[in-house]
Design an enzyme around this catalytic site. Structure first.
Site, PDB file in Angstrom:
ATOM      1  N   HIS A  57     -25.426  -5.377  51.923  1.00 27.75           N
ATOM      2  CA  HIS A  57     -24.091  -5.983  52.031  1.00 27.75           C
ATOM      3  C   HIS A  57     -23.491  -6.233  50.646  1.00 27.75           C
ATOM      4  CE1 HIS A  57     -21.069  -8.631  54.018  1.00 27.75           C
ATOM      5  NE2 HIS A  57     -21.096  -9.227  52.841  1.00 27.75           N
ATOM      6  N   GLU A  58     -24.227  -6.901  49.788  1.00 26.02           N
ATOM      7  CA  GLU A  58     -23.676  -7.228  48.463  1.00 26.02           C
ATOM      8  C   GLU A  58     -23.447  -5.958  47.658  1.00 26.02           C
ATOM      9  OE1 GLU A  58     -22.630 -10.120  48.487  1.00 26.02           O
ATOM     10  OE2 GLU A  58     -23.909 -10.877  50.098  1.00 26.02           O
ATOM     11  N   GLU A  85     -14.780  -8.606  53.954  1.00 28.68           N
ATOM     12  CA  GLU A  85     -15.982  -9.075  54.649  1.00 28.68           C
ATOM     13  C   GLU A  85     -16.230  -8.344  55.970  1.00 28.68           C
ATOM     14  OE1 GLU A  85     -18.135 -10.426  53.118  1.00 28.68           O
ATOM     15  OE2 GLU A  85     -17.145 -11.482  51.472  1.00 28.68           O
TER      16      GLU A  85
END
Ligand code: PHE
Ligand code: ZN
Length: 855
Positions: free
Chosen positions: A294-295, A317
């Site tokens: 994700h990051e 997001e």
């Protein structure tokens, strides 16, 4: 009552910033009590805001030491929220503003801005933390190139971008990519790294480092492996490459959230980095893989293309969650991942959407933006993208994404920009689809069917419930994936996506020989609550025959929920046909063990309460709890003699590996052990605990013991073994609370908060105790009100120190309106008690007011 009325920020008021910042030079002279920050900003009037404007910079808790414009001292106007330089003090052309401020990182308990975690300096700037570091237009649409000089004797000094120079007690970093202030990061400490090299598709050599405390470097291998797989996957699936020479990840113990995507310098809650077989469960491994991905994926969806304003948060997001879910599905079993993602969506987002905190995926106002890092923005934001992809098809999705990266690289973009690339890539009009972004609430989809003369008709009706501030809704565009099965189990119509746009709409299937059995909403193709009177026999049929793995699981889940509901509302016994069907599935070794383990997981108590409430009942937490236990006992009895064999057959072969296949076997084995302990009083679980050589089994055996009122000795052993390991000890705390009986939960929690190891200022520890109590459904909602009181007490205690975490944990109360009037009154009184505190943070105040329906 509270003293201030915090301001509401509105999307409709958006205006570009008055100035552009061409370059930022920061110098940090680090000291725990008096860090100096010198900021040199190259400013210019913004042509998008014609006229000669004053300059307003955000700033909070900063001691201003000096301020110059083009080298000349100026006197700005200071307020608690920032600094203003009147237009008359500013040239109409580009100029240099230099400020020097002093801050005290050691006194920063809020963990936003520059703070200290066990001797190490680190920063957290999203959403609005940079203003606690220096005076700056702290908003995502102001993007600039940052150069950072750090002065400190600490051995490791890190910031964004590429390293430029390393001196004896200083380091200089330069980030070539323009970025908003929320992506700024700085770390300084006595750290060691686990390193690797990566070569991008086009041949760029990248050094990868994971920085941790000395002693933790042997627990980074899995995170590193996940990072490398993420980098490769983003190249292969989205055509996105990394764009710096180094990628740093730092693990910190004190962190409000999971992790943060700062450009080139991701900062992680240590619990989402550190893992070894002895300390991490399979769930931990899966979560680490997902969060690392994700990051990393944010580098393109978030950093290279960022958000114009915080109302657009889902732009980065929702998309990044969608991408990390795709990645996890590719790395593991896609079907299992999908089921788990939908379970999370229902548990967190449907719950939010049905209560006082419901808000659109793109909200249009907020008081405190930190309160909008929610399941709706993240998880529903990802579902909306999945629906869009289902509607336009995979190829069009790829074309639209290519266009998005092409057109908006370097931009601070909006949801309008995002939808426009899909419109341009497909020629579709997405104006109706956009309601998914602007309207809150989970649609309810009612289904009826009809068969005559070889024609099967499905009629859908969508009901879009009112939510706070939004009484009226539009019909949504719903992609409804449907397949039809013959009574003999053959699929007669393979998965077809029906596109529903009206409030009520029928779809016909012709040329059918017999009344088919419909499999509706395959793969959970739209984020709705499906409402159809489905006979139990039909659910059992789908559980046995559906070709869609999601709906196959869903049939079993719906069956279990029907059973549980009848046990709660009609005092029914666990139905024999449900037990038979589930036992059959559990023992079917042609099926993936992970899948069977999922099927054995009984519906959660909060989920059941939500479902009952949605169906017009007042849920009784004690009865739900009792019903769920009884279902477990009945299942154990039904599987009885088969359980030991099942457990043996699933024993680990060879050394521990954290991959999905091995994890699936462990999950089923642990589930079986939990059932077996209900029959043997925990004997098998005691033996399993004694010989466990990985955390999944250690926790699994301990949980099985606690569930049958045993395990005291094992808890002591666990504590003795792991007392020096914070992340593992968090499990020790939360486990005892999770398994406490409803009437004991508050007392067990209070006892734990009295221990020296309850370091409540650490967000992980706070959540693993206070958060764990609110997750014990029957315990939290116990009629004594003891848990409501205890949680409220702790929120009041934490709020002055760490408003963000206090506000997040306060969502424990978001369902208070579901329950009987006695519980409602107690919960409401606690919320009012919190609101009456003399100095509530803006964060917590907004949450409590919204939950009380007063905002
Ligand atoms: N942007 C972070 C993420 O999703 C979450 C986060 C928000 C972290 C705010 C810290 C503060 O990945
Ligand atoms: Zn994110």
């Amino acid at each position: 009552m509270t003293q201030t009325t915090p301001q509401t920020v509105r999307l409709a008021d958006y205006q570009p910033f008055t100035h552009l910042i061409q370059k930022v030079d920061l110098t940090f002279t680090l000291s725990p009590s008096a860090t100096k920050v010198k900021a040199r900003l190259a400013l210019a009037p913004n042509p998008a805001r014609p006229g000669h404007h004053a300059l307003k910079l955000d700033g909070e808790g900063l001691r201003l030491l000096s301020c110059t414009v083009d080298g000349v001292d100026v006197a700005p106007k200071l307020s608690p929220t920032g600094l203003t330089l009147a237009a008359r003090l500013l040239p109409k052309r580009p100029f240099i503003l230099e400020t020097v401020v002093e801050i005290a990182p050691e006194a920063n308990t809020a963990l936003t801005g520059l703070y200290m975690s066990r001797g190490m300096y680190c920063t957290q700037c999203e959403a609005e933390g940079f203003r606690r570091i220096t005076f700056y237009p702290d908003r995502p649409d102001v993007m600039s190139r940052f150069k950072v000089r750090i002065e400190s004797k600490l051995p490791i000094l890190l910031s964004n971008g590429n390293p430029v120079r390393r001196g004896k007690a200083s380091a200089v970093w330069s980030d070539p990519w323009p970025k908003p202030s929320y992506l700024f990061a700085l770390v300084a400490g006595d750290l060691v790294s686990h390193s690797a090299k990566y070569t991008t598709k086009s041949g760029r050599e990248v050094v990868l480092n994971i920085w941790v405390r000395r002693g933790d470097e042997d627990r980074c291998a899995y995170a590193m492996d996940s990072l490398i797989r993420s980098m490769r996957w983003d190249e292969e699936v989205y055509g996105r490459e990394y764009d710096l020479n180094v990628f740093n990840i730092v693990a910190v113990d004190d962190f409000n959230m999971g992790a943060m995507e700062n450009k080139g310098l991701n900062i992680f809650n240590s619990r989402y980095v550190l893992a070894s077989p002895e300390t991490a469960t399979d769930e931990d491994f899966a979560r680490i893989e997902a969060i690392i991905a994700h990051e990393y994926f944010h580098n393109w969806t978030g950093n290279r293309i960022t958000c114009r304003d915080w109302f657009q948060l889902c732009l980065k997001e929702g998309l990044t969650v969608f991408r990390d879910q795709q990645f996890s599905g590719d790395m593991r079993s896609a079907a299992v991942r999908r089921i788990e993602d939908v379970m999370t969506l229902r548990a967190r987002q449907f719950r939010e959407d049905a209560g006082p905190l419901a808000h659109p995926v793109r909200p249009d106002s907020f008081v405190e933006i930190n309160n909008f890092y929610t399941a709706t923005v993240y998880e529903k934001g990802a579902e909306v993208i999945g629906m869009l992809k289902r509607l336009v098809g995979d190829d069009a999705y790829t074309r639209a994404l290519d266009l998005y990266f092409d057109r908006h690289d370097g931009d601070a973009a909006t949801i309008e920009d995002w939808l426009k690339v899909f419109e341009d890539a497909t020629g579709r009009d997405l104006s109706q689809f956009k309601y998914w972004y602007t309207e809150a609430g989970t649609p309810k989809l009612h289904v009826t069917d009809h068969f005559a003369d070889g024609v099967y008709t499905l009629t859908f009706e969508q009901e879009n419930p009112a939510t706070p501030g939004q009484p009226e809704k539009h019909p949504k565009v719903l992609p409804i994936a449907v397949g039809l099965l013959n009574p003999n189990g053959d699929e007669v119509v393979p998965t077809t996506v029906l596109e529903m746009t009206e409030a009520r709409q029928s779809f016909r299937f012709e040329g059918l020989a017999a009344h088919p059995i419909p499999s509706i909403l395959r793969g959970f193709s739209a984020a709705v609550v499906l409402d159809r009177d489905t006979p139990a026999a039909e659910r059992a049929f789908l559980l046995a025959h559906d070709t869609d793995p999601f709906n196959r699981w869903e049939a079993g889940r719906a069956l279990a929920k029907d059973v549980m509901r009848r046990m709660v509302t009609d005092a029914a016994e666990p139905a024999a046909d449900w037990l038979d069907a589930l036992a059959h599935l559990a023992l079917d070794d042609t099926l993936d063990p992970a899948y069977r383990a999922l099927a054995l997981r009984l519906p959660g108590e909060d989920d059941m309460a939500q479902t009952l409430h949605g169906a017009g009942h007042v849920p009784d937490p004690d009865r739900i709890h009792a019903a769920r236990r009884k279902m477990g006992d009945a299942l154990a009895a039904r599987l009885g003699p088969r359980l030991p064999r099942l457990i043996d057959d699933l024993a680990d072969v060879g050394p521990f590996t954290p991959d999905a296949k091995a994890a699936g076997r462990r999950a089923l084995r642990v589930a079986a052990l939990g059932l077996l302990s209900r029959l043997d009083g925990g004997a098998a679980a005691e033996a399993a605990y004694a010989k466990a050589n990985n955390m999944t089994e250690e926790i699994g055996a301990l949980s099985a013991l606690l569930d049958v009122g045993k395990g005291a000795a094992q808890l002591d052993l666990f504590q003795a073994r792991w007392s020096a390991d914070r992340n593992v000890m968090d499990k020790w705390f939360s486990l005892q609370i999770a398994h406490a009986a409803p009437a004991d939960a508050a007392r067990v929690t209070a006892t734990l908060t009295d221990t020296a190891a309850f370091d409540w200022k650490n967000p992980n520890r706070f959540r693993s105790v206070i958060g764990a109590l609110s997750a014990n459904h029957a315990g939290f909602h116990h009629l004594s009100g003891a848990s409501y009181r205890l949680v409220a007490d702790w929120l009041l205690r934490l709020d002055p120190l760490n408003p963000q975490t206090a506000a997040r944990v306060s969502t424990a109360f978001e369902t208070w309106h579901r329950y009987d009037t006695t519980r409602q009154q107690i919960a409401k009184a606690e919320l009012q008690r919190i609101l009456a505190a003399p100095k509530l943070s803006r964060d917590l105040q907004e949450m409590i007011e919204r939950m009380l329906g007063a905002a």
